[in-house]
Design a protein around this motif. Sequence first.
Motif, mmCIF file in Angstrom:
data_model
loop_
_atom_site.group_PDB
_atom_site.id
_atom_site.type_symbol
_atom_site.label_atom_id
_atom_site.label_comp_id
_atom_site.label_asym_id
_atom_site.label_seq_id
_atom_site.Cartn_x
_atom_site.Cartn_y
_atom_site.Cartn_z
ATOM 1 N N SER A 157 52.806 23.004 47.652
ATOM 2 C CA SER A 157 52.363 22.949 49.112
ATOM 3 C C SER A 157 52.082 23.649 50.039
ATOM 4 O O SER A 157 50.884 23.292 50.334
ATOM 5 C CB SER A 157 52.912 21.690 49.049
ATOM 6 N N THR A 158 52.975 24.475 50.601
ATOM 7 C CA THR A 158 52.980 25.749 50.911
ATOM 8 C C THR A 158 51.375 26.403 50.781
ATOM 9 O O THR A 158 51.215 27.241 51.395
ATOM 10 C CB THR A 158 54.302 25.971 51.741
ATOM 11 N N ILE A 159 52.068 26.493 48.842
ATOM 12 C CA ILE A 159 51.201 27.824 48.678
ATOM 13 C C ILE A 159 49.493 27.303 48.462
ATOM 14 O O ILE A 159 48.394 28.022 49.172
ATOM 15 C CB ILE A 159 51.840 28.343 46.917
ATOM 16 N N GLN A 160 49.390 26.350 48.503
ATOM 17 C CA GLN A 160 48.147 25.052 48.140
ATOM 18 C C GLN A 160 47.576 25.296 49.320
ATOM 19 O O GLN A 160 46.687 25.931 49.898
ATOM 20 C CB GLN A 160 48.207 24.136 48.255
ATOM 21 N N GLY A 161 48.546 25.648 51.059
ATOM 22 C CA GLY A 161 47.477 25.675 52.284
ATOM 23 C C GLY A 161 47.553 27.271 53.223
ATOM 24 O O GLY A 161 46.673 27.389 53.604
#
Lengths: 219, 434
Positions: free
Chosen positions: B31-35
Amino acid sequence: MKPYGAAASIIAALLLLPVYVFAADLADAPNPDSPKIAAPSAPSTAESSGIPVNPFLPGDELVGLSVGPNFPTFILPQTGAGASNLDLGVDFSVSYQYFVATGLALGGELGVAVNETIASSFLVNAPLGFTAAYWWTKLPFEFSIQGEVGGYYERDYSEGLFGMYAKAGPAVYWRATSDWSLGLNANFWLVPELHYGAYANLDQVAGFFETSITAVYHL
Amino acid sequence: MLKGLRASGAMLLGFASILAISCDNTFGILSTIQGEKKQAGASIFQETAVFNFFRLDNNLTNTHNYYAVTGGTLQVSAVGQDSWSSVPIVSGSYSLRSAVLAEGAGISQPTIFALIETGGEANLSISVYYSTDGTTWTAVQTLPPEQAAGYIDKASTVESFDALYSANGHVYAEYHSYYHKPDSTVQNGPSTYTLYYFANNRFDNVATGFTPSPASDETIRGVVYDGTNYYWFASENHLYVTTDYTGGSDPTGETAAISPLLTTAGFSLSAGTTSGWSTWAISFTGSAFSDPAVYISTKSGYLLQYKNGATAASSSMVNTAVPLTQALAIPASSSGYSLVVGTDALGTTAAVGYYEGGFGSMVQGSGGSVAGPNAAAIFSTTVSIAPVHAFYYDTSTSTVFMCDSPGASSTAFYGLYASTWTSASGPWSGWSAQ
């Protein structure tokens, strides 16, 4: 959208070859109503090369070394930019397989895959899995279809997580010598990232299309 | 078959031992990568440390500029332009050591003070210049007397001025001398620090009960004004509070008045001397959306708060491992305002970006939990392992700027980031390289 769609299509087409050959083998198989021929007690070999015609008998062993690109395909649910925030990556793995029946091998694989992110951090996945594969041959080519389940250690931003993964795919090889085969291997990975308790909202799953050039050593 | 299973089992066992590393259930890597957000700032700030940032409005010329202090230059860009260029303070080559904006009751109009060195090591000259428009610069005529003193080794005068501070329109210069024998690089005693204040186009010694004046072996950490009464002078181990910006007039009485309050609240103060903690930075948050308060950032990771005049103060541990830099109040959706405080590197202790949140409940750069100026992904890919020297909030554009030392490990890191408050209830736009 990543610009590697065409390359992925070509690789996928190449890797459909074993399915075609497998179907052709089935068509060429002897009629079950015909008189049965006893299986050879030892592998027969091609006359000039010494390469076994059927090298995948119980007790045979393989060691594989693979390297190649991996293509991030999705991250779900899409809470941000999805897999487009991951660049084309690279994967590397070593594997071992032991034939427990003619054509059927069990073994394991240890690998590492690295993808750079859009903000220049690095996602590292280190999987270790249990592999089951079915092999057959139509010299000078060898083919396999494999499935794998296992655990991975995933790391980015100085943070690490463990999880389970699954992957499956076909491979096609050219039997170069009596000891070595070289080929292309493709797998689709499912990499779920699961959290427990109050952080279950962070659960996501990523998909990667992994392709490799693989060297197989026949022990 | 057993052989294959044994091999697989051995590999799994080996892997399990490798996995005996900690993992964090609270952090979503995917989820961090997506952000994540790709950073593409000005090349001047790429892998370049920025130490201070401020805005100068000149109503006479109707110019509104941002200024960024890097290690050597003063950079300027018109507000909203994102087009940076180096400010020519003097003709020829020079190196900037420090620059501050002076604004408040102590000065007629906002003014930039810049500390520069020219001439190189062999013929070093250190000067202070000031300007109200960033274009025309005037030299301060009289520098502190030690500047010309014979006991300073010429080879070490490069260390003679460290920093400038400003409080309520008054400007202070920190003088740093090495006790060297003449014409020798052998240090003959501890470094000493002296604080001077600016008035009438000259610097005069802060002659008070503040121990680092006229000389002390303690580093000076800053001067702030609390918005109503007191000037706070801080060195590493001394804190002195007085109503006089020069540090003069009845220092004993002023110190006695403030001391019991600080002691009661958890500050340990005895006769103007801190005990049990050392000051790393001092700051005042007095913006319209925050409770005016003085914050003392300690070397040992404590943030000490003194607010509401003489009635309340408390202490809170942020991170015992790192020194904290200046605190700043910025808008937040839930509680009206949030504090942000940077971390510094010290010895083998690495900086960890910054902390944010309410006083007493600050968390490391986690925008998700405290509605701070970043998304978690953007913190992770900007300053999560970098020293953060300063924050500046521009109320006109609702933008907070963050100054840091990005290191030289990757061109993906910058020394200056900004995040903008996008509506009355937020959220912040997320850090974006400038």
